[in-house]
Design an enzyme around this catalytic site. Structure first.
Site, mmCIF file in Angstrom:
data_model
loop_
_atom_site.group_PDB
_atom_site.id
_atom_site.type_symbol
_atom_site.label_atom_id
_atom_site.label_comp_id
_atom_site.label_asym_id
_atom_site.label_seq_id
_atom_site.Cartn_x
_atom_site.Cartn_y
_atom_site.Cartn_z
ATOM 1 N N GLU B 68 0.802 -1.218 0.000
ATOM 2 C CA GLU B 68 0.000 0.000 0.000
ATOM 3 C C GLU B 68 0.841 1.277 0.000
ATOM 4 O O GLU B 68 0.522 2.236 -0.694
ATOM 5 C CB GLU B 68 -0.967 0.007 1.200
ATOM 6 C CG GLU B 68 -2.198 -0.881 1.013
ATOM 7 C CD GLU B 68 -1.934 -2.363 1.223
ATOM 8 O OE1 GLU B 68 -0.780 -2.726 1.553
ATOM 9 O OE2 GLU B 68 -2.887 -3.160 1.060
ATOM 10 N N HIS B 137 -10.035 -5.088 9.636
ATOM 11 C CA HIS B 137 -10.654 -4.958 8.318
ATOM 12 C C HIS B 137 -11.751 -3.922 8.213
ATOM 13 O O HIS B 137 -11.866 -3.261 7.188
ATOM 14 C CB HIS B 137 -11.206 -6.319 7.853
ATOM 15 C CG HIS B 137 -10.146 -7.277 7.400
ATOM 16 N ND1 HIS B 137 -9.286 -7.886 8.266
ATOM 17 C CD2 HIS B 137 -9.800 -7.708 6.159
ATOM 18 C CE1 HIS B 137 -8.455 -8.668 7.588
ATOM 19 N NE2 HIS B 137 -8.747 -8.584 6.299
#
Lengths: 325, 335
Positions: B68, B137
């Protein structure tokens, strides 16, 4: 791989003498108390930076960091606007808003700089990605020190560049110290160049940054590889800094004998002597280059010193593109 | 003339997919990056990019490794070079990895270059509880990025708005974070498909329902609960105004303040943690502007100050819904 020409050697020397005299000027100003200016000195590494900047084509892009002045000058950043930026003046390359850690001049392709060590590397990969998608033939060269190679961003960036075969050259300016820490205190690899093996392997070279022809050869080979679609390269160039990480850092973390020996082996006079010995330049040519650099330094200092600071309303401008956001 | 009742209705995922496809078709500078986004990889874990790599190729719809910081940072550079990257970060929880490139680089680039460089980047992400995936998450962390100068934060409450806001983000000159609320997907929310290229202006809140007695201010899936509460209270003779922020940052303080100046009562709602959340900023702004005129204190409804647990009953208790919102509305009405 191209061998450096006489003309290119003289251009490199022009930047070397400019960068050295600029550092002389800053040292004088600070020691004499005549002025305060932030100093992240590249003294001792001028030959490397000058070679980096001149090996690139005008349309190529350079990404640097806070100790990148020689390559910035070589790429074409004018010293007056560079110093004005260092001092936070309105006439600086970015209006004084970025300062000495963020020297950026898009007009000559110096595109990104970062105060986050290694933070400039992913965006450099992005510039190369854009060049690849557009097919415009531009090459990106990204410099960073030996400290940056331990950041996660370094790893992710090299992996992406290798995976996508991007037109980028990663150059590690290894001066043996990351801020106040010796290389062996920070890195489990023996040498930065060893890390390229993990990315394909990525084509890599290790050169002595004091040796202009050898550095030029390695860099130009890497640039040519990138430009012809051969993907990224990693070049480790050893160098040294004769002054501290920042400002008045007196370098207590460096063994005194080592520093003394390095200063005695100063690459700038060595390069100058080599040019004369090899017949690549005459004494008159080098003297003229020195004088020209001296003139630029004096005028640039005058400009930066007498320039105004930005108006206070500039504190609030350019957060978003559109006013009123 | 098409009967609006029969107009095609689309889900959030379809709206996002359409907006991406229409943007890719409209402007060759647009390209996508993200994990598993090509059709060979199922077109994204939520299928948001399904069909796009087949249509536009795998250079413009580019799969990334799990990096990322690396690929969001690369998007920063590509945007500086004049392309228009639209990056998918699979879950907002993973944005922590890209925080440096978003906050220190994308957000600050225009400011520190005195306007000389621009980062027209969009990052899309799914956030919101209900999947049982546990603490790493389903988080919504919009407050962190609202606190980043130079970063726009957008969170639609329905698919049609998602299309319009995402399109606006893609073509906005500033870095934009676009949050897709998992609640909208789970509840199967549909709205009429907007026309191609439809844009909703960023930075402007929407009076989704006019009223006079109390203002509910929110964004994302909780707007559905707000409408349901408004309907029920209408039967009791209470008129509820609902303000859908659409853009969290920059905040449309003017619309918020003018609504509460009218109703004198405000309830701010979001799924993300209440403590130090967006509601705290909105509450402070309302109080600063309207102190002497408020009928009662600004009510904040938000998630508990905990990570999101996995166990279903715990996670359900975490999610802000009608059971939390309605008492807050009644409380301020009774002041």
């Amino acid at each position: 791989m191209t061998e450096i020409t006489r003309e290119q050697l003289l251009r490199v020397y022009g930047t070397v003498t400019l960068a050295r005299q600029a550092d002389d000027k800053v040292e004088f100003l600070l020691m004499s108390g005549a002025a305060m200016i932030a100093r992240m000195s590249s003294r001792g590494s001028e030959t490397l930076g000058a070679t980096i900047g001149h090996v690139l084509a005008p349309d190529d892009q350079l990404v640097t960091y806070y100790r990148g002045m020689p390559e910035q000058l070589a790429k074409g950043v004018p010293l007056d606007k560079l110093w004005a930026e260092v001092m936070g003046k309105a006439t600086g390359t970015t209006g004084g808003k970025g300062g000495w850690v963020h020297i950026i001049e898009p007009d000559v392709g110096v595109m990104i700089n970062s105060g986050i060590i290694g933070g400039q590397i992913p965006p450099a990969v992005g510039l190369a990605l854009a060049a690849d998608i557009k097919g415009d033939g531009k090459v990106v060269l990204c410099t960073f020190g030996d400290g940056a190679i331990n950041q996660g961003a370094f790893h992710e960036s090299l992996n992406l560049a290798a995976l996508w075969k991007l037109p980028i050259v990663f150059v590690c300016e290894n001066n043996g110290y990351a801020e106040h820490s010796a290389f062996a205190w920070e890195c489990s690899a023996k040498s930065p160049v060893d890390r390229a093996a993990a990315y394909g392997p990525m084509p890599a070279a290790k050169v002595d940054g004091d040796d202009v022809p050898a550095t030029w050869a390695a860099l130009s080979e890497a640039v040519e590889r990138a430009r012809s679609g051969g993907g990224p390269s990693f070049v480790e160039a050893t160098c040294y800094r004769h002054r501290g990480h920042f400002g008045n850092d007196t370098m207590p973390y460096v063994p005194k004998d080592e520093l003394k020996a390095k200063i005695a082996a100063d690459p700038v006079p060595r390069f100058r002597e080599w040019l004369l010995e090899q017949g690549h330049a005459t004494a008159e040519e080098l003297a003229a280059a020195d004088a020209e650099a001296g003139r630029i330094v004096e005028e640039a200092w005058e400009f930066a010193d007498s320039s105004p600071y930005p108006e206070i309303d500039k504190l609030y401008t350019d957060v978003f593109a559109t006013a009123g956001d | 003339m098409t009967n609006p009742e029969q107009q095609k209705k689309i889900t959030l995922v379809k709206a996002v997919n359409s907006a991406l496809g229409d943007a890719l078709a409209a402007d060759e500078r647009v390209f996508l990056m993200g994990e598993d986004i090509t059709d060979h990889q199922m077109g994204g874990v939520f299928r948001a990019t399904a069909g796009l790599s087949t249509k536009f190729g795998s250079s413009r719809v580019r799969s990334t490794p799990i990096s990322e910081e690396g690929f969001v940072g690369a998007a920063v550079g590509a945007a500086i070079a004049g392309l228009v990257p639209v990056v998918e970060v699979m879950f907002m929880s993973f944005m922590t990895l890209a925080l440096d490139q978003i906050h220190n680089h994308a957000g600050k680039m225009r400011y520190m270059t005195n306007g000389r460089l621009s980062v027209p980047l969009t990052v899309r992400m799914v956030g919101g509880a209900g999947s049982g995936t546990g603490p790493h998450h389903p988080e919504l962390n919009e407050a962190w990025f609202a606190h980043s100068p130079g970063v726009k934060v957008v969170m639609p409450s329905n698919p049609a708005d998602a299309y319009g806001l995402l399109t606006a983000c893609i073509f906005d000159p500033d870095p934009c974070l676009f949050i897709e609320h998992a609640m909208l997907m789970r509840r199967g929310v549909k709205s009429p498909a907007p026309p191609a290229g439809y844009q909703i202006p960023l930075g402007k809140a929407h009076i989704a329902r006019e009223g006079s007695d109390v203002t509910i201010i929110g964004y994302g899936g909780q707007l559905i609960d707000a409408f349901a509460i408004a309907d029920d209270l209408a039967a009791e003779g209470v008129s509820v105004e609902v303000v859908d922020l659409r853009t969290i940052a920059p905040l449309d303080v003017e619309t918020i303040v003018s609504s509460v100046a009218k109703t004198k009562r405000a309830v701010v709602v979001h799924e993300s943690r209440k403590d130090f959340g967006v509601g705290a900023e909105i509450s402070a702004r309302i109080t600063e502007e309207l102190f002497g005129e408020l009928a009662g204190p600004v009510q904040r409804v938000g998630g508990p100050f905990t990570p999101v647990p996995s166990a279903r009953p715990l996670e359900s208790a975490f999610i802000v819904g009608r059971e939390q919102i309605e008492p807050a509305v009644r409380r301020v009405l009774n002041y």
